[in-house]
Design an enzyme around this catalytic site. Structure first.
Site, PDB file in Angstrom:
ATOM      1  CB  SER A   1      -2.170 -10.159   0.620  1.00 23.37           C
ATOM      2  OG  SER A   1      -3.274 -10.134   1.551  1.00 23.37           O
TER       3      SER A   1
ATOM      4  CG  HIS B   1      -1.731  -0.770   1.460  1.00 22.52           C
ATOM      5  ND1 HIS B   1      -1.626  -1.989   2.390  1.00 22.52           N
ATOM      6  CD2 HIS B   1      -2.737  -1.308   0.173  1.00 22.52           C
ATOM      7  CE1 HIS B   1      -2.764  -3.045   2.013  1.00 22.52           C
ATOM      8  NE2 HIS B   1      -3.549  -2.603   1.460  1.00 22.52           N
TER       9      HIS B   1
END
Ligand code: PAF
Length: 283
Positions: free
Chosen positions: A189, A37
């Site tokens: 993830s 991210h």
């Protein structure tokens, strides 16, 4: 970093920035932020005047209620990481700001065959839920650039289609950013947090399988490659949803490869109760 909880306030703020001809980059997330991210945030910061990150765990996109309940929430840590990254704006809405009434439930998005293949097939309704939340977010944020990770390959295609359905393809550019991996190759993830040490070691088999396909594509048939990688995954205790090799543009599965076509290998499989997905461009 400025924190917004109200959609109308964020919208007004961004309108002001647009009036001053500032360009906005948007990174939508469901929180539990990791380096993947943060790489999207970094890229947005380098390409835009302002960067907006949203954190909203969207109930509408979970086909499995248990997965929704167990989705990791690490808001304080996320805020710290965003502050350190230099992100300018965080949108952290309560559910009623995203779904103020029931009208969202009546909307459907015509994403064609993407709805029923691969993730669409194994997670019915998932992409309608993703479109619901992202169409709402795009209207609130009205970004110039939208940043998504390649790990969710099919989601990237669905959201490009959504931008077209919204008639916004001239206004909003989708930027697909490379998947970040742990040292052994496991794709980063938020769900990895739910794996124990042994499962994490076994989970590397997804990356190994994708590499196996990439390295053997010109020697073996697609049928054999799928069978062999399925065996690698099953030996590591994975329960497989799919191992597929598909056209990189249409996502239609391919049976043979003519060396000219761009293809992508995609895997979704459960390690215990945790569902992992990954993909790799093959040629
Ligand atoms: O990829 C995700 O984290 C989510 O699907 C998204 C795009 C933030 C929509 O909820």
């Amino acid at each position: 970093m400025i924190l917004f909880k109200r959609a109308s306030e964020l919208h007004r703020y961004i309108e002001e920035q647009h009036k001053n001809e500032l360009q906005a980059g948007f990174v939508p997330t469901m929180g539990a932020l990791h380096a993947g991210h943060l790489s999207l945030i970094e890229r947005s910061i380098s390409e835009n005047d302002i960067t907006i990150c949203s954190i909203f765990v969207n109930p509408a996109q979970f086909n499995d209620p248990d997965d929704f309940k167990k989705y990791p929430v690490t808001t304080e840590k996320d805020i710290d990481a965003l502050e350190r990254s230099g992100c300018g704006i965080l949108f952290l809405p309560p559910a009623e700001e995203i779904y103020p009434d029931e009208t969202y439930k009546t909307e459907t998005y015509n994403i064609g065959h993407l709805e029923t293949i691969l993730e669409g097939k194994f997670r019915p309704g998932h992409f309608q839920g993703v479109c619901m939340v992202v169409s709402r977010l795009l209207k609130i944020v009205s970004p110039d650039n939208l940043y998504l990770g390649q790990k969710d390959y099919q989601q990237c295609m669905v959201l490009q289609k959504l931008i077209e359905l919204m008639g916004a393809e001239k206004r909003i550019k989708l930027k697909i950013c490379p998947t970040l991996r742990e040292p052994g190759g496991l794709a980063m993830s938020s769900r990895n947090m739910r794996l124990d040490q042994k499962e994490r070691e076994n989970a590397i088999a997804i990356y190994d399988s994708l590499m196996y396909i990439k390295n053997h594509i010109s020697q073996k048939t697609i049928r054999d490659l799928k069978a062999e990688t399925s065996e690698i995954l099953t030996n590591k205790k994975f329960h497989i949803d799919y191992v597929e090799i598909a056209d990189a543009i249409s996502l239609e599965p391919v049976d043979t490869w003519d060396e000219k076509r761009k293809i992508v290998a995609l895997i979704a499989a459960f390690m215990g109760k945790v569902r992992l997905i990954d993909n790799m461009m093959i040629q």
